[in-house]
Design an enzyme around this catalytic site. Structure first.
Site, PDB file in Angstrom:
ATOM      1  N   ASP A   1      37.575  35.759  44.550  1.00 18.33           N
ATOM      2  CA  ASP A   1      37.975  35.363  45.898  1.00 18.33           C
ATOM      3  C   ASP A   1      38.672  36.528  46.587  1.00 18.33           C
ATOM      4  O   ASP A   1      39.302  37.367  45.928  1.00 18.33           O
ATOM      5  CB  ASP A   1      38.940  34.181  45.847  1.00 18.33           C
ATOM      6  CG  ASP A   1      38.281  32.889  45.403  1.00 18.33           C
ATOM      7  OD1 ASP A   1      37.036  32.861  45.295  1.00 18.33           O
ATOM      8  OD2 ASP A   1      39.009  31.917  45.152  1.00 18.33           O
TER       9      ASP A   1
ATOM     10  N   ASP B   1      41.746  36.948  48.859  1.00 18.04           N
ATOM     11  CA  ASP B   1      42.924  36.162  49.223  1.00 18.04           C
ATOM     12  C   ASP B   1      43.653  36.820  50.387  1.00 18.04           C
ATOM     13  O   ASP B   1      44.091  37.976  50.283  1.00 18.04           O
ATOM     14  CB  ASP B   1      43.865  36.038  48.032  1.00 18.04           C
ATOM     15  CG  ASP B   1      43.222  35.314  46.859  1.00 18.04           C
ATOM     16  OD1 ASP B   1      42.753  34.178  47.067  1.00 18.04           O
ATOM     17  OD2 ASP B   1      43.179  35.877  45.751  1.00 18.04           O
TER      18      ASP B   1
END
Length: 225
Positions: A148, A150
């Site tokens: 991911d 972030d």
């Protein structure tokens, strides 16, 4: 208790001598492999920061709860420590999305540059945390193919929030990586942007709000009243 109010995701430099004393006092390195031990022991001497985290009930409130993650090759453990307030050398500026884009793998740069442009359009300066932050700071391989991205977004004006969340959803869908992260409220509390978007779309929808003191479900609309 320290007179300075630290918030989740703040980055701090710790004096190397204080770092060594803290490691000796906690004795937490014995469970780590040799390479991981050496990395953690030399963390402060390399000028690497730690990140402020939420403490647990009963923790010493005169100390600052901080953490650092190990890269996946060393176990991807998240190590937590407590630093006496007087031994924090300096706060470290957050890593902007624009700066992170310059050091990110080539396939991520267009997505990060688009996020930076989105921030400029709303007068916001989003910052990076998670794997991309630590890879940028350490030069070690924290990012994996499916990691991911972030991001921390300062809360915009209420009349702009829905548009920002919708545009973030479009960037997330376009890829190549999943965009995660939080909208940070003026109080310093944070809510996952995707969960917040869903909650605002539902009358009475609730979202998990995280702070230095815990996490609780709240009515999303009431956060902006």
């Amino acid at each position: 208790m320290s007179s300075h109010v630290y918030r989740r995701h703040d980055l701090l430099h710790v004096e190397p001598e204080a770092w060594r004393e803290m490691l000796l006092a906690t004795g937490r390195l014995d469970r780590l492999a040799d390479e991981a031990q050496r990395l953690v022991e030399g963390w402060a001497e390399r000028g690497l920061p730690v990140i402020v985290r939420r403490g647990a009930p009963g923790d010493d409130e005169s100390a600052i709860a901080v953490g650092l993650p190990l890269p996946p090759t060393l176990g991807k453990l998240r190590l937590g420590f407590f630093i006496p307030p007087g031994h924090v050398a300096a706060s470290v500026a957050a890593l902007s999305v624009a700066e992170a884009a310059r050091s990110a793998p080539a396939h991520l740069r267009p997505q990060l540059e688009a996020a930076a442009a989105l921030g400029r359009r709303f007068g916001l300066w989003p910052a990076v945390f998670g794997a991309l932050l630590w890879q940028h700071l350490t030069g070690l391989a924290y990012l994996r193919p499916g990691s991911d991205i972030d991001l921390i977004w300062p809360v915009p004006r209420r009349e702009s929030l829905d548009e920002l969340l919708d545009d973030l959803a479009e960037l997330d869908e376009a890829g190549p990586n999943r965009l995660d992260g939080e909208i940070i409220l003026s109080t310093g509390e944070g809510a996952n942007w995707r969960e917040l978007r869903g909650a605002l779309a539902c009358p009475g929808g609730t979202v998990l709000v995280k702070s230095m003191h815990g996490a609780e479900l709240r009515c999303a609309r009431h956060l902006f009243m």
